[in-house]
Design a protein around this motif. Structure first.
Motif, mmCIF file in Angstrom:
data_model
loop_
_atom_site.group_PDB
_atom_site.id
_atom_site.type_symbol
_atom_site.label_atom_id
_atom_site.label_comp_id
_atom_site.label_asym_id
_atom_site.label_seq_id
_atom_site.Cartn_x
_atom_site.Cartn_y
_atom_site.Cartn_z
ATOM 1 N N SER A 154 -1.696 -8.794 13.857
ATOM 2 C CA SER A 154 -2.388 -7.573 13.450
ATOM 3 C C SER A 154 -2.429 -7.395 11.933
ATOM 4 O O SER A 154 -3.148 -6.521 11.437
ATOM 5 N N TRP A 155 -1.677 -8.202 11.194
ATOM 6 C CA TRP A 155 -1.661 -8.085 9.735
ATOM 7 C C TRP A 155 -2.900 -8.703 9.137
ATOM 8 O O TRP A 155 -3.518 -9.607 9.736
ATOM 9 N N PRO A 156 -3.265 -8.261 7.932
ATOM 10 C CA PRO A 156 -4.388 -8.911 7.241
ATOM 11 C C PRO A 156 -4.045 -10.355 6.889
ATOM 12 O O PRO A 156 -2.889 -10.769 6.873
ATOM 13 N N ARG A 157 -5.086 -11.098 6.622
ATOM 14 C CA ARG A 157 -4.899 -12.508 6.283
ATOM 15 C C ARG A 157 -4.092 -12.619 4.997
ATOM 16 O O ARG A 157 -4.399 -11.975 3.993
ATOM 17 N N GLN A 209 -6.041 -1.417 1.047
ATOM 18 C CA GLN A 209 -7.185 -2.084 1.674
ATOM 19 C C GLN A 209 -7.721 -3.206 0.804
ATOM 20 O O GLN A 209 -8.156 -4.243 1.326
ATOM 21 N N ALA A 210 -7.658 -3.020 -0.493
ATOM 22 C CA ALA A 210 -8.099 -4.084 -1.405
ATOM 23 C C ALA A 210 -7.001 -5.098 -1.669
ATOM 24 O O ALA A 210 -7.286 -6.281 -1.920
ATOM 25 N N ASN A 211 -5.728 -4.666 -1.602
ATOM 26 C CA ASN A 211 -4.579 -5.548 -1.856
ATOM 27 C C ASN A 211 -3.557 -5.323 -0.739
ATOM 28 O O ASN A 211 -2.592 -4.574 -0.904
ATOM 29 N N PRO A 212 -3.759 -5.931 0.427
ATOM 30 C CA PRO A 212 -2.939 -5.603 1.611
ATOM 31 C C PRO A 212 -1.482 -6.001 1.509
ATOM 32 O O PRO A 212 -0.691 -5.576 2.357
ATOM 33 N N TYR A 213 -1.081 -6.773 0.511
ATOM 34 C CA TYR A 213 0.311 -7.203 0.393
ATOM 35 C C TYR A 213 0.910 -6.769 -0.936
ATOM 36 O O TYR A 213 1.791 -7.456 -1.471
ATOM 37 N N HIS A 214 0.452 -5.631 -1.459
ATOM 38 C CA HIS A 214 1.063 -5.070 -2.655
ATOM 39 C C HIS A 214 2.363 -4.383 -2.257
ATOM 40 O O HIS A 214 2.373 -3.466 -1.424
ATOM 41 N N ILE A 215 3.486 -4.801 -2.827
ATOM 42 C CA ILE A 215 4.807 -4.433 -2.328
ATOM 43 C C ILE A 215 5.077 -2.939 -2.497
ATOM 44 O O ILE A 215 5.448 -2.249 -1.539
ATOM 45 N N ASP A 216 4.922 -2.416 -3.704
ATOM 46 C CA ASP A 216 5.248 -1.011 -3.944
ATOM 47 C C ASP A 216 4.368 -0.072 -3.132
ATOM 48 O O ASP A 216 4.820 0.984 -2.694
ATOM 49 N N SER A 217 3.123 -0.443 -2.917
ATOM 50 C CA SER A 217 2.251 0.380 -2.074
ATOM 51 C C SER A 217 2.741 0.393 -0.633
ATOM 52 O O SER A 217 2.703 1.430 0.045
ATOM 53 N N LEU A 218 3.203 -0.751 -0.159
ATOM 54 C CA LEU A 218 3.736 -0.813 1.212
ATOM 55 C C LEU A 218 4.993 0.041 1.340
ATOM 56 O O LEU A 218 5.171 0.746 2.354
ATOM 57 N N LEU A 219 5.872 0.003 0.335
ATOM 58 C CA LEU A 219 7.090 0.811 0.389
ATOM 59 C C LEU A 219 6.774 2.302 0.346
ATOM 60 O O LEU A 219 7.350 3.089 1.114
ATOM 61 N N ARG A 240 5.923 -6.208 6.601
ATOM 62 C CA ARG A 240 4.877 -6.910 5.865
ATOM 63 C C ARG A 240 5.308 -7.171 4.421
ATOM 64 O O ARG A 240 5.026 -8.237 3.853
ATOM 65 N N ALA A 241 5.989 -6.199 3.817
ATOM 66 C CA ALA A 241 6.487 -6.392 2.451
ATOM 67 C C ALA A 241 7.529 -7.510 2.395
ATOM 68 O O ALA A 241 7.527 -8.331 1.471
ATOM 69 N N LEU A 242 8.429 -7.563 3.382
ATOM 70 C CA LEU A 242 9.434 -8.623 3.413
ATOM 71 C C LEU A 242 8.799 -9.995 3.590
ATOM 72 O O LEU A 242 9.222 -10.982 2.973
#
Length: 615
Positions: A154-157, A209-219, A240-242
Motif C-alpha cells: 500500500s506504500w508509494p513506490r 504527496q510530492a515527497n512520500p518518504y520525507h522523514i520529518d513530514s511522516l513523523l 514507512r519512515a523507518l
C-alpha cells in the motif's frame, strides 16, 4: 521447542523403536559388496549410472528413516538439544566477571526479535497471525530486505530520497556515523518548515504527496493521526519512515553489534531516534513488550553515554513486561558502578520486583527461593526508605486503600512529597504513571504491605540506615556530566517525559519547558546542536521593516508599497515610530491584564458557618 521437533532431531518418530546402528559402517569405509557395486556401475552409461545412484539412495533411506541418524550418529545429540532448549538458544554470558562482555550482552540486539510477528506467533500461533496470506507470484514486486520493518504494497513506490549515511570516524572499535541530506532534500526540508509554521496539516499532506518518504513530514503527520485516534495510519507512517532510513544505511552500520553510534546533536540523526522511539511505543501498546525491548536496546546502543532519550527510564519496565529478569539483573550489576542506577526510582523498585518474581518460580530450589525473597525484601525496603513519596500515589493509582497506620505516619505522609527536589518529583511521577499496573497483582501487593510495615518499624526504631538513605543525594546519572546534586532535571529527562505523554509526569515539568513550542519531529532539541545547513532568509521585499500602518494598507491593496519612493522616506520613518509606539502600548496592556486580580465576594449564604471550616 516442540516435542515433535525434538523427536525429529533425535532421529525418532512416533511409535518407532530404537534403531540398531550396528550395521552402519563408518564414513569413508565401504564393504566389499559395495565396492564391487561401484566398480560395476562405473561401466554403465551415465543415465543408468544415475538410476543406480537413485536406487542406492532409496535403499539407504529405507534402512534409515531419518537422515539425521547418519550425520549425527557419533555426536552427542542430547547435549545439543539441551543447549537448544535453553533460553536464547544457549547463548548466555560466557564471562560474568568481565564488564565489557556484559555490556556487549546488554546492548546486543537480535534480528529475529525486531519482528513483532515473531512474538505474536508465540502467543497466538502462526496461523492466527499470518492467516491465509499467500505470496502472489504474478506481478510480484521485490523490495529491499530490511530488519526494522517490511515494505507494504500500500506504500508509494520507493525511490531515491536524498538521504545518505556517512562514516565519520572509527575509534576503539566503535564506528561513528551520521545521516546527510543532499541539496534537493534540503529544499524539501525548507518547504516542510514553512508547512509547520502554517499550522495546517493539509500542507504537510500536500508535501508528502510530492515527497512520500520525507522523514520529518511522516513523523509530524503521524502525531496528527494519533491525536485524531487513527492509530493504524499513525503506525503505518512511522514504519514507512523507518523503512526509508534503513534503506540508506552505511555498509558498516550494524544494528546488532552495539558498536555503531549516532550523535543526537545533529538534526539529521534525530529523526532516526524519534522514529525508533515512536515505533517502540506502538509495539508496547500493541502487546509486544519483547519486541519493544529490542528496539529500546537499539536506541540505547546508538549513544549509551549521553542517552539522549533516557532509555534507562524505560528499559527496566520493558524487561519486567517481557519477563527478562536475568537481563535486568545483568544490566543493573554492570551499570551500577558507573551510572548509579540504584539512585533512580525506577531501578530501585524494578530490581526489587525482579527478585520477587524470581523467588516465585515453581521449579526453583526452596533454599534459593528464600534467598531471593530475602534479597527482594531488603531491596524494596531500601527503595521505600529512599523514595517514600512513591508509596501513596502508587496505591492511589492501584485503587488500594492503605492502612490507617500508614496514612497517619509522618514518614509516608504529605511531607514526604513536599521536601523532594523537582527533578526527583518528575522521575517519581514518571515511574508511578508507567509501572503502577505491575503492582496490582495480589501477591505483589501483599509483599508490598509486609515491606511497608517493616519500614515503619525501622523508622520508629531510629534505624541508622534510614537516615543514611534519606541523606543520599540524587546524582546526575542520566547526563554525560555528573554532578553531586541537582534541583532541575537535565534536558534529556524532560525530552523523555514529553515523548512518554504520561500525564502524571508531564504535569511536573517546569514552566521553561511547557511554555516552549513543541514539535513532534524534534521535541526539545539540544541547546548545542551541530547545524550542518540552515534555511536561507526569506526575501520579503522590505516588508520586514514596514510599520503596522503599512501592513494594514498592504492587506487591503497588495500592490501598495509605503516605501516605494525616496520622497516618502520620512513618512516611512514616522510609520516605523508609530509601529514601535503601538507595540509598547500592547505590551503595557498585556502586563496590566496579567496583573488584574479579581477579589472573590464574601459568602453570606450561611451566617452560622464556622470560619475554620474547610471549603
Amino acid at each position: 521447542m516442540s516435542s515433535r521437533a525434538l523427536r525429529r532431531l533425535r532421529g525418532k518418530q512416533r511409535g518407532q523403536e530404537a534403531l540398531d546402528l550396528g550395521d552402519l559402517t563408518p564414513d569413508g569405509e565401504q564393504s566389499e559388496e559395495e565396492q564391487l557395486e561401484v566398480a560395476h556401475v562405473s561401466d554403465f552409461p551415465a543415465d543408468k549410472r544415475d538410476r543406480g545412484r537413485k536406487a542406492k539412495k532409496n535403499k539407504a533411506q529405507k534402512n534409515v528413516s531419518n537422515i539425521y541418524e547418519l550425520d549425527g550418529a557419533n555426536d552427542n545429540i542430547d547435549l545439543i538439544l539441551e543447549n537448544l532448549e535453553q533460553p536464547n538458544g544457549g547463548l548466555g554470558l560466557q564471562n560474568e566477571d568481565c564488564g565489557c562482555s556484559q555490556r556487549r550482552h546488554v546492548l546486543n540486539v537480535e534480528h529475529r526479535n525486531l519482528n513483532s510477528e515473531t512474538e505474536l506467533k508465540k502467543y497466538f500461533g502462526a496461523r492466527a497471525v499470518l492467516g491465509d496470506q499467500r505470496p502472489r507470484q504474478r506481478n510480484r514486486q521485490f523490495h529491499r530486505s530490511t530488519w526494522l520493518t517490511s515494505h507494504k504494497d500500500s506504500w508509494p513506490r520507493f525511490s531515491r530520497t536524498g538521504i545518505s549515511m556517512t562514516l565519520l570516524q572509527t575509534k576503539d572499535g566503535v564506528h561513528y556515523f551520521t545521516f546527510e541530506h543532499d541539496r534537493d532534500y534540503q529544499q524539501v526540508q525548507f518547504k516542510f518548515f514553512d508547512a509547520v509554521e502554517s499550522m495546517d496539516p493539509n500542507n504537510i499532506v500536500a508535501l508528502l504527496q510530492a515527497n512520500p518518504y520525507h522523514i520529518d513530514s511522516l513523523l509530524q503527520l503521524s502525531d496528527v493521526c494519533r491525536i485524531q485516534e487513527d492509530q493504524e495510519m499513525a503506525r503505518d507512517l512511522i514504519e514507512r519512515a523507518l523503512y526509508s532510513l534503513e534503506s540508506t544505511f552505511h555498509p558498516l552500520f550494524s544494528l546488532t553489534s552495539g558498536n555503531s553510534r549516532l550523535d543526537y546533536l545533529r538534526p539529521e540523526n534525530r529523526a532516526f531516534y524519534l522514529a525508533l522511539y515512536k515505533h517502540m511505543m506502538f509495539l508496547e501498546k500493541r502487546g509486544c513488550p519483547r519486541t519493544a525491548l529490542e528496539f529500546c536496546k537499539l536506541i540505547l546502543s546508538l549513544d549509551p553515554d549521553s542517552d539522549p532519550l533516557c532509555m534507562l527510564l524505560l528499559i527496566d519496565f520493558l524487561m519486567l513486561r517481557s519477563r527478562e529478569y536475568q537481563s535486568l539483573l545483568h544490566l543493573y550489576q554492570d551499570w551500577e558502578d558507573h551510572r548509579n542506577l540504584s539512585q533512580l526510582p525506577n531501578f530501585a523498585f524494578s530490581t526489587a520486583l525482579c527478585h520477587f518474581h524470581l523467588s516465585q518460580e515453581e521449579d526453583l530450589d526452596p533454599e534459593e527461593s528464600d534467598k531471593l525473597r530475602s534479597r527482594a525484601d531488603e531491596m524494596l525496603e531500601n527503595a521505600l526508605i529512599m523514595f517514600p513519596g512513591v508509596l501513596m500515589p502508587l496505591l492511589d493509582l492501584c485503587t488500594v486503600q492503605p492502612d490507617a497506620t500508614v496514612t497517619s505516619h509522618a514518614f509516608f505522609g504529605p511531607k514526604s512529597c513536599i521536601v523532594v527536589p523537582p527533578a526527583l518529583t518528575e522521575l517519581t511521577a514518571l515511574y508511578i504513571g508507567r509501572s503502577f499496573s505491575m503492582w496490582r497483582e495480589a501477591p505483589v501487593m501483599l509483599w508490598l504491605e509486609e515491606c511497608v510495615k517493616e519500614v515503619l518499624r525501622r523508622v520508629d526504631a531510629n534505624d541508622p540506615q534510614v537516615e543514611d538513605c534519606q541523606n543520599k543525594s540524587l546524582p546526575h546519572v542520566l547526563c554525560s556530566r555528573r554532578q553531586q546534586r541537582y534541583q532541575s532535571a537535565p534536558r534529556n529527562i524532560h525530552r523523555h517525559v514529553l515523548l512518554s505523554e504520561i500525564k502524571e509526569a508531564t504535569s511536573c515539568l517546569p514552566l521553561e519547558v511547557t511554555t516552549q513550542p513543541m514539535m513532534g519531529f524534534d521535541p526539545l532539541p539540544p541547546l548545542d546542536s551541530v547545524i550542518s545547513y540552515t534555511q536561507p532568509e526569506r526575501q520579503n521585499g522590505g516588508a520586514s521593516n514596514e510599520s503596522t500602518l503599512s501592513l494594514f494598507f498592504r492587506s487591503l491593496l497588495p500592490n501598495f508599497n509605503f516605501q516605494r519612493d525616496e520622497e516618502n522616506l520620512e513618512v516611512a520613518q514616522a510609520g516605523q515610530e508609530l509601529n514601535q509606539e503601538v507595540n509598547r502600548l500592547m505590551v503595557a496592556m498585556r502586563d496590566m491584564l496579567a496583573n488584574i486580580r479579581f477579589q472573590e465576594p464574601p459568602r453570606d449564604d450561611n451566617p452560622y458557618r464556622d470560619e475554620d471550616e474547610w471549603d
